[in-house]
Motif scaffolding. Structure first.
Motif, PDB file in Angstrom:
ATOM      1  N   ILE A  55       0.874  -1.173   0.000  1.00 28.06           N
ATOM      2  CA  ILE A  55       0.000   0.000   0.000  1.00 28.06           C
ATOM      3  C   ILE A  55       0.913   1.225   0.000  1.00 28.06           C
ATOM      4  CG2 ILE A  55      -1.902   1.223   1.129  1.00 28.06           C
ATOM      5  CD1 ILE A  55      -2.667  -1.646   0.325  1.00 28.06           C
ATOM      6  N   MET A  56       0.798   2.011  -1.047  1.00 30.18           N
ATOM      7  CA  MET A  56       1.640   3.193  -1.208  1.00 30.18           C
ATOM      8  C   MET A  56       0.745   4.409  -1.372  1.00 30.18           C
ATOM      9  SD  MET A  56       4.872   1.921  -3.393  1.00 30.18           S
ATOM     10  CE  MET A  56       5.989   0.766  -2.642  1.00 30.18           C
ATOM     11  N   GLU A  57       1.374   5.587  -1.422  1.00 30.21           N
ATOM     12  CA  GLU A  57       0.595   6.800  -1.640  1.00 30.21           C
ATOM     13  C   GLU A  57       1.373   7.765  -2.513  1.00 30.21           C
ATOM     14  OE1 GLU A  57      -0.221   8.088   2.365  1.00 30.21           O
ATOM     15  OE2 GLU A  57       1.810   8.816   2.665  1.00 30.21           O
ATOM     16  N   SER A  58       0.614   8.567  -3.255  1.00 33.50           N
ATOM     17  CA  SER A  58       1.233   9.589  -4.097  1.00 33.50           C
ATOM     18  C   SER A  58       1.460  10.835  -3.253  1.00 33.50           C
ATOM     19  CB  SER A  58       0.347   9.890  -5.301  1.00 33.50           C
ATOM     20  OG  SER A  58      -0.909  10.340  -4.866  1.00 33.50           O
ATOM     21  N   ASP A  59       2.066  11.845  -3.854  1.00 35.32           N
ATOM     22  CA  ASP A  59       2.392  13.070  -3.118  1.00 35.32           C
ATOM     23  C   ASP A  59       1.150  13.759  -2.533  1.00 35.32           C
ATOM     24  OD1 ASP A  59       1.474  13.992  -5.619  1.00 35.32           O
ATOM     25  OD2 ASP A  59       3.508  14.390  -6.296  1.00 35.32           O
ATOM     26  N   ASP A  60      -0.027  13.524  -3.123  1.00 39.25           N
ATOM     27  CA  ASP A  60      -1.245  14.132  -2.569  1.00 39.25           C
ATOM     28  C   ASP A  60      -1.943  13.201  -1.560  1.00 39.25           C
ATOM     29  OD1 ASP A  60      -2.481  12.209  -4.131  1.00 39.25           O
ATOM     30  OD2 ASP A  60      -3.653  13.632  -5.316  1.00 39.25           O
ATOM     31  N   LYS A  61      -1.220  12.172  -1.132  1.00 37.42           N
ATOM     32  CA  LYS A  61      -1.685  11.193  -0.126  1.00 37.42           C
ATOM     33  C   LYS A  61      -2.774  10.248  -0.638  1.00 37.42           C
ATOM     34  CE  LYS A  61       0.996  12.718   3.200  1.00 37.42           C
ATOM     35  NZ  LYS A  61       2.307  12.136   3.209  1.00 37.42           N
ATOM     36  N   SER A  62      -2.960  10.186  -1.963  1.00 35.17           N
ATOM     37  CA  SER A  62      -3.920   9.228  -2.527  1.00 35.17           C
ATOM     38  C   SER A  62      -3.319   7.829  -2.448  1.00 35.17           C
ATOM     39  CB  SER A  62      -4.216   9.554  -3.990  1.00 35.17           C
ATOM     40  OG  SER A  62      -4.801  10.821  -4.101  1.00 35.17           O
ATOM     41  N   PRO A  63      -4.044   6.868  -1.838  1.00 37.78           N
ATOM     42  CA  PRO A  63      -3.502   5.522  -1.700  1.00 37.78           C
ATOM     43  C   PRO A  63      -3.610   4.714  -2.989  1.00 37.78           C
ATOM     44  CG  PRO A  63      -5.679   5.597  -0.739  1.00 37.78           C
ATOM     45  CD  PRO A  63      -5.362   7.002  -1.200  1.00 37.78           C
ATOM     46  N   LEU A  64      -2.709   3.766  -3.145  1.00 36.33           N
ATOM     47  CA  LEU A  64      -2.722   2.862  -4.279  1.00 36.33           C
ATOM     48  C   LEU A  64      -2.095   1.545  -3.861  1.00 36.33           C
ATOM     49  CD1 LEU A  64       0.434   2.976  -5.886  1.00 36.33           C
ATOM     50  CD2 LEU A  64      -0.359   5.330  -5.776  1.00 36.33           C
ATOM     51  N   ILE A  65      -2.382   0.514  -4.620  1.00 36.05           N
ATOM     52  CA  ILE A  65      -1.836  -0.822  -4.354  1.00 36.05           C
ATOM     53  C   ILE A  65      -0.838  -1.161  -5.447  1.00 36.05           C
ATOM     54  CG2 ILE A  65      -2.380  -3.289  -4.242  1.00 36.05           C
ATOM     55  CD1 ILE A  65      -5.163  -2.482  -3.173  1.00 36.05           C
ATOM     56  N   VAL A  66       0.303  -1.713  -5.044  1.00 36.98           N
ATOM     57  CA  VAL A  66       1.289  -2.212  -6.004  1.00 36.98           C
ATOM     58  C   VAL A  66       1.483  -3.698  -5.714  1.00 36.98           C
ATOM     59  CG1 VAL A  66       3.622  -2.021  -6.926  1.00 36.98           C
ATOM     60  CG2 VAL A  66       2.457   0.030  -6.087  1.00 36.98           C
ATOM     61  N   LEU A  67       1.350  -4.520  -6.752  1.00 39.93           N
ATOM     62  CA  LEU A  67       1.615  -5.954  -6.646  1.00 39.93           C
ATOM     63  C   LEU A  67       2.975  -6.219  -7.272  1.00 39.93           C
ATOM     64  CD1 LEU A  67      -1.896  -7.337  -7.654  1.00 39.93           C
ATOM     65  CD2 LEU A  67      -1.007  -6.845  -5.371  1.00 39.93           C
ATOM     66  N   MET A  68       3.877  -6.818  -6.478  1.00 38.90           N
ATOM     67  CA  MET A  68       5.266  -6.995  -6.914  1.00 38.90           C
ATOM     68  C   MET A  68       5.776  -8.380  -6.526  1.00 38.90           C
ATOM     69  SD  MET A  68       7.906  -5.812  -8.432  1.00 38.90           S
ATOM     70  CE  MET A  68       7.346  -4.154  -8.787  1.00 38.90           C
ATOM     71  N   HIS A  69       6.664  -8.923  -7.364  1.00 38.40           N
ATOM     72  CA  HIS A  69       7.343 -10.191  -7.054  1.00 38.40           C
ATOM     73  C   HIS A  69       8.008 -10.075  -5.684  1.00 38.40           C
ATOM     74  CE1 HIS A  69       7.069 -11.784 -11.174  1.00 38.40           C
ATOM     75  NE2 HIS A  69       7.323 -10.550 -11.582  1.00 38.40           N
ATOM     76  N   GLY A  70       7.985 -11.138  -4.920  1.00 43.13           N
ATOM     77  CA  GLY A  70       8.567 -11.133  -3.585  1.00 43.13           C
ATOM     78  C   GLY A  70      10.048 -10.832  -3.545  1.00 43.13           C
ATOM     79  N   ASP A  71      10.757 -11.192  -4.604  1.00 43.30           N
ATOM     80  CA  ASP A  71      12.213 -10.989  -4.617  1.00 43.30           C
ATOM     81  C   ASP A  71      12.619  -9.685  -5.312  1.00 43.30           C
ATOM     82  OD1 ASP A  71      11.488 -11.782  -7.182  1.00 43.30           O
ATOM     83  OD2 ASP A  71      13.163 -13.192  -7.415  1.00 43.30           O
ATOM     84  N   MET A  72      11.650  -8.790  -5.505  1.00 45.71           N
ATOM     85  CA  MET A  72      11.937  -7.514  -6.152  1.00 45.71           C
ATOM     86  C   MET A  72      11.435  -6.353  -5.306  1.00 45.71           C
ATOM     87  SD  MET A  72      11.096  -8.343 -10.140  1.00 45.71           S
ATOM     88  CE  MET A  72      12.149  -7.138 -10.904  1.00 45.71           C
TER      89      MET A  72
END
Length: 163
Positions: A55-72
């Protein structure tokens, strides 16, 4: 089967069942800050097919989800460029918990409390099967990555860097 071994019924599982998605449940002993290295070892699968939900956020604090390989790791600079924003950064754990409705370490991209845009590393689709959190610490589910696309309709990105 003891109560401890019972499979959890989470919002993630309810959403997948409602969508008619086939998956397999996998319990493992959760370790604080163990991450995908611990879960992949416990389940005997390569860390690259264990997908982390960030769970990440942009500079305006809007949340977003990033799905990433476990080893990256996620190149937040590259992701910010792709999204046309100044910065992207990981949410503090308590903020991530509030957005997702899950506890960090048990965050699933399915059945989140708040609907958020989802970004998925496009090479995840090259995998036959992935392991992703089922909405509880120590609980992963395995499924076809194309089913993730069906349910979440993520934007595919190329922002992964070797950890």
């Amino acid at each position: 089967m003891t109560d401890k071994d019972k499979l959890p019924m989470t919002l993630a599982i309810r959403e997948l069942q409602k969508e008619g998605i086939s998956f397999t449940s996998h319990l493992y002993p959760y370790e604080e800050k163990g991450g995908t290295a611990v879960s992949s070892k416990a389940l005997g699968v390569p860390e690259s097919i264990v997908i982390k939900t960030l769970i990440m956020e942009s500079d305006d604090k809007s949340p977003l989800i990033v799905l990433m390989h476990g080893d990256m790791q996620v190149s937040t600079k590259q992701l910010a460029r792709e999204l046309g924003v100044k910065t992207i950064s990981p949410c503090k754990p308590e903020v991530a918990d509030r957005h997702s409705g899950y506890q960090v370490g048990g965050t699933s991209p399915f059945g989140t409390k708040k609907k958020m845009p989802v970004y998925m590393e496009k090479t995840i689709l090259d995998l036959e099967r992935i392991y992703i959190n089922g909405g509880k610490r120590g609980y992963l589910i395995s499924l076809d990555p194309h089913d993730v696309v069906k349910v979440l309709k993520p934007q595919l990105v190329q922002v992964g860097i070797k950890a």
